[in-house]
Design a protein around this motif. Structure first.
Motif, PDB file in Angstrom:
ATOM      1  N   THR A 285       0.807  -1.236   0.117  1.00  0.00           N
ATOM      2  CA  THR A 285       0.019   0.139  -0.020  1.00  0.00           C
ATOM      3  C   THR A 285       0.889   1.269  -0.004  1.00  0.00           C
ATOM      4  N   TRP A 286       1.967   1.206   0.719  1.00  0.00           N
ATOM      5  CA  TRP A 286       2.654   2.404   0.844  1.00  0.00           C
ATOM      6  C   TRP A 286       3.638   2.671  -0.515  1.00  0.00           C
ATOM      7  N   GLY A 287       4.018   1.468  -1.030  1.00  0.00           N
ATOM      8  CA  GLY A 287       4.537   1.583  -2.674  1.00  0.00           C
ATOM      9  C   GLY A 287       3.522   2.328  -3.444  1.00  0.00           C
ATOM     10  N   PHE A 288       2.060   2.011  -3.258  1.00  0.00           N
ATOM     11  CA  PHE A 288       1.084   2.955  -3.997  1.00  0.00           C
ATOM     12  C   PHE A 288       0.975   4.281  -3.839  1.00  0.00           C
ATOM     13  N   ILE A 289       1.047   4.669  -2.630  1.00  0.00           N
ATOM     14  CA  ILE A 289       0.918   5.798  -2.098  1.00  0.00           C
ATOM     15  C   ILE A 289       1.825   6.749  -2.524  1.00  0.00           C
ATOM     16  N   VAL A 290       3.249   6.266  -2.437  1.00  0.00           N
ATOM     17  CA  VAL A 290       4.394   7.221  -2.897  1.00  0.00           C
ATOM     18  C   VAL A 290       4.711   7.112  -4.434  1.00  0.00           C
ATOM     19  N   SER A 291       3.989   6.177  -4.892  1.00  0.00           N
ATOM     20  CA  SER A 291       4.213   5.860  -6.661  1.00  0.00           C
ATOM     21  C   SER A 291       5.473   5.399  -6.744  1.00  0.00           C
ATOM     22  N   ASP A 292       5.758   4.285  -6.180  1.00  0.00           N
ATOM     23  CA  ASP A 292       7.074   3.587  -6.307  1.00  0.00           C
ATOM     24  C   ASP A 292       7.088   2.629  -7.597  1.00  0.00           C
ATOM     25  N   PHE A 293       7.418   3.308  -8.399  1.00  0.00           N
ATOM     26  CA  PHE A 293       7.279   2.760  -9.874  1.00  0.00           C
ATOM     27  C   PHE A 293       8.439   1.706 -10.134  1.00  0.00           C
ATOM     28  N   SER A 294       9.249   1.275  -8.962  1.00  0.00           N
ATOM     29  CA  SER A 294      10.166   0.242  -9.050  1.00  0.00           C
ATOM     30  C   SER A 294       9.440  -0.958  -9.071  1.00  0.00           C
ATOM     31  N   LEU A 295       8.057  -0.996  -8.314  1.00  0.00           N
ATOM     32  CA  LEU A 295       7.352  -2.117  -8.398  1.00  0.00           C
ATOM     33  C   LEU A 295       6.493  -2.345  -9.550  1.00  0.00           C
ATOM     34  N   GLN A 296       6.603  -3.556 -10.264  1.00  0.00           N
ATOM     35  CA  GLN A 296       6.023  -3.571 -11.658  1.00  0.00           C
ATOM     36  C   GLN A 296       4.529  -3.259 -11.431  1.00  0.00           C
ATOM     37  N   LEU A 297       3.914  -3.890 -10.132  1.00  0.00           N
ATOM     38  CA  LEU A 297       2.376  -3.873  -9.945  1.00  0.00           C
ATOM     39  C   LEU A 297       1.750  -2.447  -9.766  1.00  0.00           C
TER      40      LEU A 297
ATOM     41  N   SER B 210      -1.117   2.374 -11.479  1.00  0.00           N
ATOM     42  CA  SER B 210      -1.036   3.669 -10.630  1.00  0.00           C
ATOM     43  C   SER B 210      -0.445   4.719 -11.877  1.00  0.00           C
ATOM     44  N   HIS B 211      -0.801   5.927 -11.288  1.00  0.00           N
ATOM     45  CA  HIS B 211      -0.067   7.346 -11.824  1.00  0.00           C
ATOM     46  C   HIS B 211       0.060   8.327 -10.848  1.00  0.00           C
ATOM     47  N   THR B 212       1.141   9.137 -11.146  1.00  0.00           N
ATOM     48  CA  THR B 212       1.346  10.418 -10.135  1.00  0.00           C
ATOM     49  C   THR B 212       0.256  11.208 -10.040  1.00  0.00           C
ATOM     50  N   ASP B 213      -0.572  11.556 -10.978  1.00  0.00           N
ATOM     51  CA  ASP B 213      -1.755  12.239 -10.922  1.00  0.00           C
ATOM     52  C   ASP B 213      -2.967  11.879 -10.348  1.00  0.00           C
ATOM     53  N   LYS B 214      -2.920  10.664 -10.247  1.00  0.00           N
ATOM     54  CA  LYS B 214      -4.112  10.097  -9.524  1.00  0.00           C
ATOM     55  C   LYS B 214      -4.463  10.612  -8.202  1.00  0.00           C
ATOM     56  N   PRO B 215      -5.769  10.602  -7.749  1.00  0.00           N
ATOM     57  CA  PRO B 215      -5.949  11.120  -6.373  1.00  0.00           C
ATOM     58  C   PRO B 215      -5.462  10.059  -5.369  1.00  0.00           C
ATOM     59  N   LEU B 216      -5.533  10.417  -3.989  1.00  0.00           N
ATOM     60  CA  LEU B 216      -4.755   9.612  -3.074  1.00  0.00           C
ATOM     61  C   LEU B 216      -5.817   8.409  -2.805  1.00  0.00           C
ATOM     62  N   ILE B 217      -7.165   8.571  -2.884  1.00  0.00           N
ATOM     63  CA  ILE B 217      -8.028   7.390  -2.403  1.00  0.00           C
ATOM     64  C   ILE B 217      -7.864   6.350  -3.695  1.00  0.00           C
ATOM     65  N   TYR B 218      -7.823   6.605  -5.012  1.00  0.00           N
ATOM     66  CA  TYR B 218      -7.655   5.654  -5.910  1.00  0.00           C
ATOM     67  C   TYR B 218      -6.052   4.977  -5.935  1.00  0.00           C
ATOM     68  N   LYS B 219      -5.248   5.862  -5.386  1.00  0.00           N
ATOM     69  CA  LYS B 219      -3.902   5.024  -5.462  1.00  0.00           C
ATOM     70  C   LYS B 219      -4.039   3.960  -4.542  1.00  0.00           C
ATOM     71  N   ILE B 220      -4.671   4.115  -3.270  1.00  0.00           N
ATOM     72  CA  ILE B 220      -4.818   3.216  -2.090  1.00  0.00           C
ATOM     73  C   ILE B 220      -5.641   2.010  -2.755  1.00  0.00           C
ATOM     74  N   THR B 221      -6.715   2.420  -3.232  1.00  0.00           N
ATOM     75  CA  THR B 221      -7.706   1.219  -3.949  1.00  0.00           C
ATOM     76  C   THR B 221      -7.000   0.636  -5.130  1.00  0.00           C
ATOM     77  N   GLY B 222      -5.848   1.198  -5.776  1.00  0.00           N
ATOM     78  CA  GLY B 222      -5.211   0.547  -6.778  1.00  0.00           C
ATOM     79  C   GLY B 222      -4.563  -0.624  -6.197  1.00  0.00           C
ATOM     80  N   VAL B 223      -4.468  -0.966  -4.869  1.00  0.00           N
ATOM     81  CA  VAL B 223      -3.577  -1.810  -4.422  1.00  0.00           C
ATOM     82  C   VAL B 223      -4.638  -3.162  -4.815  1.00  0.00           C
ATOM     83  N   TRP B 224      -5.887  -3.239  -4.435  1.00  0.00           N
ATOM     84  CA  TRP B 224      -6.414  -4.340  -4.917  1.00  0.00           C
ATOM     85  C   TRP B 224      -7.352  -4.415  -6.235  1.00  0.00           C
ATOM     86  N   GLY B 225      -7.243  -3.142  -6.884  1.00  0.00           N
ATOM     87  CA  GLY B 225      -7.720  -3.204  -8.137  1.00  0.00           C
ATOM     88  C   GLY B 225      -6.864  -4.006  -9.440  1.00  0.00           C
TER      89      GLY B 225
END
Length: 660
Positions: A58-70, A75-90
């Motif tokens: 989840t932290w990797g999605f929040i900080v946009s750690d693009f070293s993680l393939q997932l 995810s994308h840097t312009d995406k709102p925070l709530i959708y960065k978090i929900t991207g974990v299980w999306g």
């Protein structure tokens, strides 16, 4: 470094799950207390390790750690925070990590709150639960690793599917998974009971809270998904009999049957074999749902993974657990002798009828969902089973269930009479028929769907109220009201859930029977009639959103010469995902919704627009909320705490000593 630690924690959790699966099971067989006691700390450690792994992802999605393939793929840097978090299980990998985390959570809860369980049963339940974790952790680690790294991290990601960037979809999957995975506890209790060869009233009481919690979460998850489809997909419906929708409905139906069947086991020690079978099938349908969503064998707008190879592995997991448990059930069925005897007119018989209707309706949905796949495999034919089949085949069983629901709840255990029940329901029957006749008289057209829905809704709601009223005795009004207020929360929970069922039945029938639709090409400034109001297309503008561009229409709603409000439907385009979405604009009302959608521009300068008048739409989800609240009320009853009541301390007899 954090990602490597999270990956290591995932692998370590796999090892702990193996220990939890093997050692307590052997300890229960040998009577080794120390080995049996290992189950609870192992379950706790497994949950903590997976919790750390999930938090790191989840932290990797929040900080946009693009070293993680997932993260890069979803995810994308312009995406709102709530959708960065929900991207974990999306996505497939993240959702499977959430799946195993919830598996571990339920196992840990069984360890924390199952202190009143017999030691052998508790050890076996936790061992069976761990075996499920072992299977899915192996699947995650070897085929769906969420911590795969990229050697050269890109500057930005590919974004999440725009359809999933929505508040409804932010919470829909976690609730569904809590329901799906929650049924694993009923499965674990069933297999543990089969291993021991004993099912009694105490077992029925222990399994009920887990089943109730899973059914409640499934209710919320299905309702959120239906609500999302209603306002997000822009087609104006709430249920399409899509394979993934059906995959959530099937375990919900079986869980409802299991919940009622477990009551018979607890109260009368009857239907033991049937209840065990329902517990196995409920989790089996949950696993089937995981297969449908992730295999790609059935086309669905909800599926987010199309990988036949991983689908085959999920099918193998389904076969192992379902086949193994059914084989064990076949060997142990003779030991599940029922002690309770009951007459044809009794609450037990009514609950048997309830179970038959729910199970057969689930079977109908199963056949309709899987038949296209079977036809393609066996006959090399491409078939499509759509809403007409399900509406015709499923609806009669739900009508019969709604008719039987109030009657069964008021019958006495073992041997009941129709006289008391008929007196309590006579007034409600008259009211239901009268309101159905009124609805038929005032509606336009000759459809019976609306009046039948009115009658069934009043009948079910009235039955729940009459049941509470009967439980209050025959004293004066004040005394009866006081007694109703003092009834156990489980009784209030049952009544609330049944009222919610009645409200939903009425709302579905009313909306389908009485909704109005208008589809046209409109020019700017056009106004047209739509039922009791008028709609006007005022303007269409191009605007820029946070991570999308939108075509937004201004559509005003009028009654006569008075403007009521303005709605702004949108057609969005997400450049990163290269995908358009339709955003309906809805004026939610207590009695009806006004639902508008803007489409594509036309060659003559006009715009395609759709307008719906949807009566009682919000009552559908209001009824679902009431059903879920009923589950919460019942779970809060002290008699339905997780685990059975503590055994009463044995008082030692002290021999009297004569006075000297």
């Amino acid at each position: 470094m954090l990602n490597e630690l999270a990956h290591f924690a995932l692998i370590l959790a796999f090892g702990v799950a193996i220990v939890q699966m093997v050692v307590p099971l052997i300890g229960a067989h040998r009577g080794n207390v120390a080995w049996m006691n290992l189950a609870e700390p192992a379950a706790t450690v497994q949950f903590l390790l997976l919790g750390f792994s999930f938090a790191a992802l989840t932290w990797g999605f929040i900080v946009s750690d693009f070293s993680l393939q997932l993260v890069y793929l979803n995810s994308h840097t312009d995406k709102p925070l709530i959708y960065k978090i929900t991207g974990v299980w999306g996505n497939h990998e993240g959702s499977m990590l959430l799946w195993v985390l919830i598996l571990a959570l339920f196992g840990a809860c069984a360890g924390w709150f199952g202190g009143n369980l017999p030691m052998r049963l508790r050890a076996r339940v936790l061992a069976v639960q761990a075996s499920i974790s072992v299977a899915f952790l192996a699947f995650v680690i070897f085929t769906s690793n969420p911590f795969l790294r990229l050697e050269v991290p890109p500057l930005n990601g590919r974004d999440l599917n725009p359809l999933l960037q929505d508040p409804g979809l932010a919470f829909h999957p976690p609730f569904l998974y809590l329901g799906y995975v929650g049924l694993s506890m009923a499965f674990s209790f069933a297999v543990a009971a089969l291993i021991e060869g004993r099912v009694d009233a105490a077992w029925g009481r222990w399994v009920r809270p887990w089943t109730l919690a899973a059914w409640m979460f499934l209710t919320v998850g299905i309702a959120l998904g239906s609500w999302w489809a209603y306002y997000e997909l822009g087609w104006g419906g709430f249920w399409f009999w899509d394979p993934v929708e059906n995959a959530s409905l099937m375990p919900w139906l079986i869980a409802a049957a299991l919940l009622h069947s477990a009551i018979v086991v607890e109260k009368r020690e009857a239907l033991k074999s049937w209840t065990i079978l329902l517990a196995i099938l409920a989790f089996g349908f949950s696993l089937l749902g995981a297969f449908i969503v992730r295999s790609g064998v059935l086309i669905s707008v909800h599926a987010f993974a199309v990988d036949p190879e991983r689908g085959i592995l999920l099918l193998i997991i389904l076969g192992i657990f379902l086949g193994g448990s059914l084989t064990l059930f076949a060997f142990r069925a003779s030991a599940m002798q029922s002690k309770g005897v009951f007459s044809t007119i009794s609450r037990e018989s009514a609950l048997v009828l309830n179970n038959i209707l729910l199970a057969v309706s689930c079977f109908v949905v199963f056949i309709g969902t899987m038949w296209p796949l079977a036809a393609e495999m066996l006959f090399d034919r491409t078939l499509s089973v759509g809403p007409p089949f399900f509406d015709a085949a499923f609806t009669p069983f739900m009508v019969a269930l709604a008719i039987a629901l109030p009657l069964g709840s008021m019958l006495a255990w073992k041997r009941g009479t129709l006289e008391r029940m008929s007196k309590a329901m006579a007034g409600w029957l008259v009211l239901a028929v009268a309101l159905a006749g009124l609805a038929y008289a005032v509606q336009s057209g000759n459809s019976a769907l609306g009046p039948v829905g009115v009658a069934l809704g009043v009948w079910v709601v009235g039955g729940a109220i009459a049941d509470l009223w009967l439980r209050a005795g025959r004293d004066d009004l004040r005394t009866r009201l006081r007694r109703i207020g003092n009834l156990p929360r489980a009784d209030w929970g049952k009544a609330t859930a049944h009222i919610g069922m009645g409200v939903t039945v009425f709302a579905v029938a009313a909306m389908l029977a009485w909704q109005k639709e208008d589809i046209r090409i409109a020019q700017i400034g056009d106004r047209w009639d739509m039922g009791a109001f008028q709609v006007q297309l005022d303007a269409v503008n191009q605007l820029q959103g946070p991570n999308y561009v939108t075509t937004m229409a201004d559509m005003s709603i009028w009654r006569g010469d008075r403007e009521l409000y303005t709605l702004q439907p949108e057609k969005r385009f997400y450049p990163v995902a290269n995908m358009p979405t339709t955003e309906a604009a809805i004026s939610n009302g207590f009695i009806r919704d006004v639902y508008v959608v803007v489409g594509d521009p036309q060659v003559n300068g006009g715009w395609a627009v759709r307008v719906y008048d949807k009566p009682f739409a919000n009552w559908i989800w209001g009824g679902c909320i009431l059903m879920a609240l009923g589950g919460i009320f019942s779970l809060s009853d002290r008699r339905l705490r997780v685990g059975a009541a503590s055994a009463k301390p044995v008082r030692r007899r002290v021999d009297a000593v004569p006075a000297e």
